[in-house]
Scaffold this motif. Structure first.
Motif, PDB file in Angstrom:
ATOM      1  N   THR A 184       0.843  -1.197   0.000  1.00  0.00           N
ATOM      2  CA  THR A 184       0.000   0.000   0.000  1.00  0.00           C
ATOM      3  C   THR A 184       0.875   1.242   0.000  1.00  0.00           C
ATOM      4  OG1 THR A 184      -1.734  -1.165   1.214  1.00  0.00           O
ATOM      5  CG2 THR A 184      -1.818   1.244   1.200  1.00  0.00           C
ATOM      6  N   ARG A 185       0.601   2.141  -0.942  1.00  0.00           N
ATOM      7  CA  ARG A 185       1.313   3.414  -1.022  1.00  0.00           C
ATOM      8  C   ARG A 185       0.354   4.550  -0.693  1.00  0.00           C
ATOM      9  NH1 ARG A 185       3.971   0.401  -4.877  1.00  0.00           N
ATOM     10  NH2 ARG A 185       6.251   0.534  -4.740  1.00  0.00           N
ATOM     11  N   HIS A 186       0.776   5.388   0.233  1.00  0.00           N
ATOM     12  CA  HIS A 186      -0.001   6.584   0.580  1.00  0.00           C
ATOM     13  C   HIS A 186       0.614   7.757  -0.188  1.00  0.00           C
ATOM     14  CE1 HIS A 186      -0.622   3.809   4.007  1.00  0.00           C
ATOM     15  NE2 HIS A 186      -1.863   4.243   3.886  1.00  0.00           N
ATOM     16  N   GLU A 187      -0.153   8.313  -1.095  1.00  0.00           N
ATOM     17  CA  GLU A 187       0.383   9.250  -2.079  1.00  0.00           C
ATOM     18  C   GLU A 187      -0.214  10.638  -1.908  1.00  0.00           C
ATOM     19  OE1 GLU A 187       1.010   7.864  -6.295  1.00  0.00           O
ATOM     20  OE2 GLU A 187      -0.598   9.325  -6.646  1.00  0.00           O
ATOM     21  N   LYS A 188       0.663  11.653  -1.990  1.00  0.00           N
ATOM     22  CA  LYS A 188       0.239  13.051  -1.992  1.00  0.00           C
ATOM     23  C   LYS A 188       0.760  13.721  -3.263  1.00  0.00           C
ATOM     24  CE  LYS A 188       2.233  13.983   1.942  1.00  0.00           C
ATOM     25  NZ  LYS A 188       2.707  14.724   3.157  1.00  0.00           N
ATOM     26  N   VAL A 189      -0.059  14.567  -3.863  1.00  0.00           N
ATOM     27  CA  VAL A 189       0.298  15.257  -5.101  1.00  0.00           C
ATOM     28  C   VAL A 189       0.275  16.762  -4.850  1.00  0.00           C
ATOM     29  CG1 VAL A 189      -0.333  15.659  -7.510  1.00  0.00           C
ATOM     30  CG2 VAL A 189      -0.679  13.388  -6.482  1.00  0.00           C
ATOM     31  N   ARG A 190       1.342  17.465  -5.272  1.00  0.00           N
ATOM     32  CA  ARG A 190       1.373  18.917  -5.089  1.00  0.00           C
ATOM     33  C   ARG A 190       1.331  19.689  -6.416  1.00  0.00           C
ATOM     34  NH1 ARG A 190       7.563  19.931  -2.831  1.00  0.00           N
ATOM     35  NH2 ARG A 190       8.680  19.515  -4.769  1.00  0.00           N
ATOM     36  N   ARG A 191       1.460  18.982  -7.535  1.00  0.00           N
ATOM     37  CA  ARG A 191       1.319  19.628  -8.848  1.00  0.00           C
ATOM     38  C   ARG A 191       0.864  18.579  -9.840  1.00  0.00           C
ATOM     39  NH1 ARG A 191       4.424  20.364 -13.422  1.00  0.00           N
ATOM     40  NH2 ARG A 191       6.212  19.303 -12.469  1.00  0.00           N
ATOM     41  N   LEU A 192      -0.071  18.950 -10.717  1.00  0.00           N
ATOM     42  CA  LEU A 192      -0.566  18.002 -11.709  1.00  0.00           C
ATOM     43  C   LEU A 192      -1.005  18.777 -12.948  1.00  0.00           C
ATOM     44  CD1 LEU A 192      -1.124  14.938 -12.062  1.00  0.00           C
ATOM     45  CD2 LEU A 192      -3.480  15.401 -11.390  1.00  0.00           C
ATOM     46  N   GLU A 193      -0.512  18.362 -14.125  1.00  0.00           N
ATOM     47  CA  GLU A 193      -0.835  19.020 -15.382  1.00  0.00           C
ATOM     48  C   GLU A 193      -1.202  17.984 -16.444  1.00  0.00           C
ATOM     49  OE1 GLU A 193       1.959  22.743 -15.958  1.00  0.00           O
ATOM     50  OE2 GLU A 193       3.086  21.102 -15.035  1.00  0.00           O
ATOM     51  N   ARG A 194      -2.083  18.385 -17.313  1.00  0.00           N
ATOM     52  CA  ARG A 194      -2.519  17.530 -18.414  1.00  0.00           C
ATOM     53  C   ARG A 194      -1.498  17.571 -19.545  1.00  0.00           C
ATOM     54  NH1 ARG A 194      -6.612  20.072 -19.203  1.00  0.00           N
ATOM     55  NH2 ARG A 194      -8.140  18.842 -18.059  1.00  0.00           N
ATOM     56  N   ILE A 195      -1.289  16.428 -20.203  1.00  0.00           N
ATOM     57  CA  ILE A 195      -0.454  16.362 -21.401  1.00  0.00           C
ATOM     58  C   ILE A 195      -1.319  15.934 -22.578  1.00  0.00           C
ATOM     59  CG2 ILE A 195       1.480  15.193 -22.538  1.00  0.00           C
ATOM     60  CD1 ILE A 195       2.759  14.782 -19.826  1.00  0.00           C
ATOM     61  N   SER A 196      -1.166  16.618 -23.693  1.00  0.00           N
ATOM     62  CA  SER A 196      -1.757  16.176 -24.956  1.00  0.00           C
ATOM     63  C   SER A 196      -0.638  15.520 -25.759  1.00  0.00           C
ATOM     64  CB  SER A 196      -2.338  17.357 -25.734  1.00  0.00           C
ATOM     65  OG  SER A 196      -3.389  17.960 -25.003  1.00  0.00           O
ATOM     66  N   GLY A 197      -0.764  14.224 -26.010  1.00  0.00           N
ATOM     67  CA  GLY A 197       0.310  13.534 -26.696  1.00  0.00           C
ATOM     68  C   GLY A 197      -0.027  12.086 -26.944  1.00  0.00           C
ATOM     69  N   ASP A 198       1.009  11.265 -27.032  1.00  0.00           N
ATOM     70  CA  ASP A 198       0.791   9.859 -27.317  1.00  0.00           C
ATOM     71  C   ASP A 198       1.799   8.984 -26.581  1.00  0.00           C
ATOM     72  OD1 ASP A 198       3.077  10.424 -28.730  1.00  0.00           O
ATOM     73  OD2 ASP A 198       2.293   9.871 -30.690  1.00  0.00           O
ATOM     74  N   VAL A 199       1.495   7.690 -26.579  1.00  0.00           N
ATOM     75  CA  VAL A 199       2.354   6.684 -25.964  1.00  0.00           C
ATOM     76  C   VAL A 199       2.836   5.746 -27.065  1.00  0.00           C
ATOM     77  CG1 VAL A 199       2.476   4.781 -24.310  1.00  0.00           C
ATOM     78  CG2 VAL A 199       1.063   6.789 -23.805  1.00  0.00           C
ATOM     79  N   VAL A 200       4.158   5.557 -27.121  1.00  0.00           N
ATOM     80  CA  VAL A 200       4.762   4.666 -28.110  1.00  0.00           C
ATOM     81  C   VAL A 200       5.314   3.448 -27.372  1.00  0.00           C
ATOM     82  CG1 VAL A 200       6.546   4.399 -29.871  1.00  0.00           C
ATOM     83  CG2 VAL A 200       5.361   6.597 -29.605  1.00  0.00           C
TER      84      VAL A 200
END
Length: 266
Positions: A184-200
């Motif tokens: 179990t990982r207890h996770e905190k996020v302080r910055r989050l941004e959307r990416i427009s792109g692709d996965v290769v």
């Protein structure tokens, strides 16, 4: 006599090491996360019992850099959604790390499928490129443009599944019954941004994640987060049932049999 460093540590030294581990500060990482729907049969095929497929055939690739004091770390993971005993979580297939120190605890304590590799996250203004590389192959690459900030999620707990085992000395199966680990990982996020792109996904015989194709890209983000982790052994699992899957842990399937490569001279 000068101290012999391979000798036994004192109780005070052991206690000091334990105390240092329990008081680690938050360590923040910068990472790209790609989430996609894949082929349901392919996702089901990689899950050793007693793990079962989740409702959606999701695959998650995480590519992060971590500013650890004295030794910056690149850390990655490719995992599929899974369920065990009603608990939803993720089953990592490969976890590239950029140096040996990051491998030891994860593999030996938790049973994580960590391997040495190259992990890069590059950002030039809004342009982002992140990759997992092993044996000269960027088997996962994310390319895109940052499109704007996203609402920060609440602190959350995430569950990963691992199998902890030791190959048998005689090359036949395991030395003892394998163990299923809930981490179990207890996770905190302080910055989050959307990416427009692709996965290769590129073909690699060592890391064949290309067998889990991107049918629909669900989410692509870049952010900063910190987490801790706690593991527990939940049950012994069937050695016979797990044995067909243990090549997932090794680049060379011969490793599990402790045998020489074909054509080698004894």
């Amino acid at each position: 006599m000068a101290r012999v460093r391979y000798g036994a540590r004192t109780e005070a030294e052991i206690a000091a090491a334990r105390e240092a581990r329990s008081t680690l500060p938050d360590i923040w990482s910068t990472g790209v996360v790609a989430l996609w729907e894949s082929d349901p049969d392919a996702v089901a095929a990689v899950l050793p019992p007693p793990l079962e497929p989740a409702r959606r055939p999701l695959v998650r690739a995480s590519i992060s850099t971590v500013e650890l004091p004295g030794y910056p770390l690149g850390a990655g993971s490719v995992a599929v959604a899974a369920v065990h005993d009603g608990h939803e979580g993720w089953y990592p297939l490969v976890m590239p790390m950029t140096h040996e120190r990051a491998l030891t605890g994860g593999r030996e304590v938790f049973g994580e499928p960590k391997k040495l590799g190259e992990v890069t996250v590059e950002r030039d203004g809004p342009v982002v490129r992140a990759a997992l590389v092993r044996h000269g192959i960027a088997f996962v690459e994310v390319r895109g443009t940052v499109g704007g900030a996203l609402p920060l999620p609440r602190p959350t707990a995430k569950l990963d599944f691992y199998f902890k085992f030791l190959p048998a000395v005689d090359g036949e199966g395991f030395d003892s019954e394998p163990v299923l680990i809930h981490c179990t990982r207890h996770e905190k996020v302080r910055r989050l941004e959307r990416i427009s792109g692709d996965v290769v996904l590129r073909e690699s015989v060592y890391d064949p994640v290309a067998d889990l194709p991107v049918r629909r890209l669900v989410e692509l983000t870049i952010g900063e987060k910190t987490s801790d982790q706690q593991g527990r052994a939940v049950e012994r699992v069937s050695a016979k049932a797990l044995l067909p899957y243990i090549h997932q842990r090794y680049d060379d399937p011969q490793q599990i049999h402790d045998g020489p490569p074909e054509g080698s001279v004894r």
